[in-house]
Structure formats: C-alpha cells, structure tokens
Design a protein around this motif. Structure first.
Motif, short mmCIF file in Angstrom:
data_model
loop_
_atom_site.label_atom_id
_atom_site.label_comp_id
_atom_site.label_asym_id
_atom_site.label_seq_id
_atom_site.Cartn_x
_atom_site.Cartn_y
_atom_site.Cartn_z
N PHE A 1 0.83 -1.21 0.00
CA PHE A 1 0.00 0.00 0.00
C PHE A 1 0.87 1.26 0.00
O PHE A 1 0.63 2.19 -0.77
CB PHE A 1 -0.92 0.00 1.22
CG PHE A 1 -1.72 1.26 1.37
CD1 PHE A 1 -2.81 1.49 0.57
CD2 PHE A 1 -1.36 2.21 2.32
CE1 PHE A 1 -3.55 2.66 0.71
CE2 PHE A 1 -2.08 3.38 2.46
CZ PHE A 1 -3.18 3.61 1.65
N LEU A 2 1.88 1.29 0.86
CA LEU A 2 2.75 2.46 0.92
C LEU A 2 3.50 2.67 -0.39
O LEU A 2 3.67 3.80 -0.84
CB LEU A 2 3.75 2.33 2.09
CG LEU A 2 3.15 2.48 3.49
CD1 LEU A 2 4.20 2.19 4.54
CD2 LEU A 2 2.58 3.87 3.68
N ASN A 3 3.95 1.58 -0.99
CA ASN A 3 4.66 1.67 -2.26
C ASN A 3 3.75 2.28 -3.33
O ASN A 3 4.17 3.17 -4.06
CB ASN A 3 5.14 0.27 -2.68
CG ASN A 3 6.11 0.33 -3.82
OD1 ASN A 3 6.67 1.36 -4.12
ND2 ASN A 3 6.29 -0.80 -4.48
N ALA A 4 2.52 1.81 -3.42
CA ALA A 4 1.56 2.34 -4.38
C ALA A 4 1.25 3.81 -4.08
O ALA A 4 1.13 4.63 -4.98
CB ALA A 4 0.29 1.51 -4.38
N PHE A 5 1.13 4.13 -2.81
CA PHE A 5 0.81 5.50 -2.40
C PHE A 5 1.91 6.46 -2.82
O PHE A 5 1.66 7.53 -3.35
CB PHE A 5 0.61 5.53 -0.87
CG PHE A 5 0.26 6.89 -0.34
CD1 PHE A 5 -1.03 7.38 -0.50
CD2 PHE A 5 1.19 7.65 0.32
CE1 PHE A 5 -1.36 8.63 -0.01
CE2 PHE A 5 0.86 8.90 0.82
CZ PHE A 5 -0.43 9.39 0.65
N PHE A 6 3.19 6.08 -2.59
CA PHE A 6 4.29 6.98 -2.91
C PHE A 6 4.56 7.06 -4.42
O PHE A 6 5.07 8.06 -4.90
CB PHE A 6 5.56 6.59 -2.15
CG PHE A 6 5.51 7.01 -0.71
CD1 PHE A 6 5.45 8.34 -0.35
CD2 PHE A 6 5.51 6.07 0.29
CE1 PHE A 6 5.39 8.73 0.99
CE2 PHE A 6 5.45 6.42 1.63
CZ PHE A 6 5.39 7.77 1.98
N LYS A 7 4.21 6.02 -5.15
CA LYS A 7 4.36 6.06 -6.61
C LYS A 7 3.34 7.01 -7.23
O LYS A 7 3.55 7.55 -8.30
CB LYS A 7 4.21 4.66 -7.21
CG LYS A 7 5.46 3.83 -7.09
CD LYS A 7 5.32 2.54 -7.86
CE LYS A 7 6.61 1.76 -7.76
NZ LYS A 7 6.51 0.46 -8.47
#
Length: 54
Positions: A46-52
C-alpha cells in the motif's frame, strides 16, 4: 489389580489431552505470526503504491 494399573489409563488420557492443548497453542501462535507477516506485506504494498502516485 494394583492401584498403579488403574492410574495408567487416566494418566495416558491426561498426557494425550496435554499434547492436544500444546499443539493447539502452537498452531494458534503460528496463525498470529502469519497474520502479522501478511499485514506488514500488505502495508508495504500500500505504501509503495501510495508513494508512486506522487
């Protein structure tokens, strides 16, 4: 029939029940550990998708 002969079946039942309870606790602990690992992985995804997105 001695007293010891009467105790043995009861002792076996108690040992069997103890082993069952011990196994259940072990399985429960493993489930909790797996749940925590899955939650951490989902959080990282989730964090990876959010920061991308930014």
């Amino acid at each position: 029939m001695k007293l010891d002969d009467k105790k043995k079946p009861i002792q076996k039942q108690v040992q069997k029940k103890y082993r069952e309870i011990k196994q259940q606790r072990k399985e429960e602990k493993n489930r909790k550990e797996v749940f925590i690992i899955v939650a951490i992985v989902v959080l990282f995804i989730f964090l990876n998708a959010f920061f991308k997105a930014f």
